[in-house]
Design an enzyme around this catalytic site. Structure first.
Site, PDB file in Angstrom:
ATOM      1  N   ILE A 166       0.840  -1.205   0.000  1.00 44.56           N
ATOM      2  CA  ILE A 166       0.000   0.000   0.000  1.00 44.56           C
ATOM      3  C   ILE A 166       0.872   1.251   0.000  1.00 44.56           C
ATOM      4  O   ILE A 166       0.568   2.234  -0.689  1.00 44.56           O
ATOM      5  CB  ILE A 166      -0.938  -0.013   1.220  1.00 44.56           C
ATOM      6  CG1 ILE A 166      -1.980  -1.127   1.059  1.00 44.56           C
ATOM      7  CG2 ILE A 166      -1.632   1.339   1.400  1.00 44.56           C
ATOM      8  CD1 ILE A 166      -2.812  -1.371   2.288  1.00 44.56           C
ATOM      9  N   VAL A 169       2.153   1.949  -3.512  1.00 44.02           N
ATOM     10  CA  VAL A 169       1.102   2.557  -4.335  1.00 44.02           C
ATOM     11  C   VAL A 169       0.922   4.025  -3.961  1.00 44.02           C
ATOM     12  O   VAL A 169       0.781   4.895  -4.836  1.00 44.02           O
ATOM     13  CB  VAL A 169      -0.221   1.792  -4.154  1.00 44.02           C
ATOM     14  CG1 VAL A 169      -1.366   2.533  -4.852  1.00 44.02           C
ATOM     15  CG2 VAL A 169      -0.105   0.374  -4.702  1.00 44.02           C
ATOM     16  N   HIS A 170       0.929   4.310  -2.673  1.00 45.34           N
ATOM     17  CA  HIS A 170       0.755   5.682  -2.180  1.00 45.34           C
ATOM     18  C   HIS A 170       1.870   6.602  -2.691  1.00 45.34           C
ATOM     19  O   HIS A 170       1.606   7.700  -3.187  1.00 45.34           O
ATOM     20  CB  HIS A 170       0.747   5.664  -0.657  1.00 45.34           C
ATOM     21  CG  HIS A 170       0.719   7.019  -0.026  1.00 45.34           C
ATOM     22  ND1 HIS A 170      -0.321   7.912  -0.202  1.00 45.34           N
ATOM     23  CD2 HIS A 170       1.607   7.649   0.793  1.00 45.34           C
ATOM     24  CE1 HIS A 170      -0.080   9.022   0.466  1.00 45.34           C
ATOM     25  NE2 HIS A 170       1.087   8.897   1.072  1.00 45.34           N
ATOM     26  N   VAL A 171       3.104   6.145  -2.590  1.00 42.65           N
ATOM     27  CA  VAL A 171       4.241   6.947  -3.042  1.00 42.65           C
ATOM     28  C   VAL A 171       4.203   7.130  -4.554  1.00 42.65           C
ATOM     29  O   VAL A 171       4.439   8.235  -5.067  1.00 42.65           O
ATOM     30  CB  VAL A 171       5.570   6.285  -2.613  1.00 42.65           C
ATOM     31  CG1 VAL A 171       6.758   7.009  -3.235  1.00 42.65           C
ATOM     32  CG2 VAL A 171       5.696   6.289  -1.095  1.00 42.65           C
ATOM     33  N   ALA A 174       1.575   9.669  -5.466  1.00 47.11           N
ATOM     34  CA  ALA A 174       1.983  11.028  -5.089  1.00 47.11           C
ATOM     35  C   ALA A 174       2.963  11.613  -6.096  1.00 47.11           C
ATOM     36  O   ALA A 174       2.926  12.812  -6.393  1.00 47.11           O
ATOM     37  CB  ALA A 174       2.599  11.017  -3.696  1.00 47.11           C
TER      38      ALA A 174
END
Length: 224
Positions: A166, A169-171, A174
């Site tokens: 997760i 995916v977040h990085v 962004a």
């Protein structure tokens, strides 16, 4: 740093500090945890000086992460409540991934993808903390049985893998969405960015004459 005129506040200073403390703790936990996960990754313990230091630091950093992420939950849980806009946004996910957001349903401060990351980590962090306590042998080794500790270790490892995926995916998201990193490093976004990616949030700010991060009427209700 002074915010450029005409821009909108996406994240205030306290929020950004809270976020980066959480991010730093997560990265340190990931490195130290992976160094203990498999002998092939033991070299990662060099970031802490030795394997022993990595093992000792890991649970203490976990405590800081729990406290820090709790701060994010307190700040953002209302903005991350699920609604029908998120369902419609997910149904148009192909356009979002193609970077063609014209025709994509308008969303407020956070979209469905961001909410998924928020609530996934809100579940995983406490589970990692509780299972981490069970396998923290120095302080709690005598509190539970060996089978319980083995089960906790398995759950801890699986949740850690999920959290890392997760986080990746977040990085990636962004970095992929231009302007998002600036929102968390410098705190502001342009009106064009807000209009394109979070149009309902932008409309609410304009309607109340607010420069962000929340509409003025919400600020008054919250006593801010």
């Amino acid at each position: 740093m002074t915010r450029p005129r005409g821009t909108l506040i996406r994240n205030d200073t306290a929020t950004r500090i809270n976020h980066w403390i959480t991010a730093l703790c997560f990265v340190l936990l990931m490195i130290s945890g992976l160094s203990m996960f498999d002998p092939l990754l033991y070299w990662l313990s060099a970031f802490f000086g030795s394997g022993q230091w990595a093992r000792q630091a890991h649970p203490w950093i976990g405590i800081v992460l729990l406290i820090s992420y709790s701060g994010l939950i307190i700040q953002f849980w209302r903005d991350n409540l699920w609604n029908m806009d998120d369902v419609r946004w997910m149904m148009a996910i192909r356009r979002v991934l193609a970077n063609d957001e014209e025709g994509v349903p308008e969303v407020a401060r956070f979209n469905a993808g961001q909410k998924f990351v928020f609530w996934s980590m809100a579940i995983l962090v406490p589970v990692l903390f509780i299972t981490g306590l069970i396998i923290w042998e120095y302080y709690f080794g005598t509190w539970t049985s060996i089978p319980t500790q083995r089960a906790a270790l398995l759950i801890h490892s699986l949740c850690a893998i999920g959290a890392i995926l997760i986080w990746i995916v977040h990085v990636y998201a962004a970095i992929w969405v231009r302007g998002s990193m600036r929102a968390m490093t410098q705190g502001y976004v342009t009106p064009g960015w807000a209009w394109r990616h979070h149009r309902k949030w932008f409309r609410s700010l304009v309607a109340t004459g607010s420069s962000g991060p929340r509409p003025n009427d919400v600020r008054r209700e919250a006593g801010e």
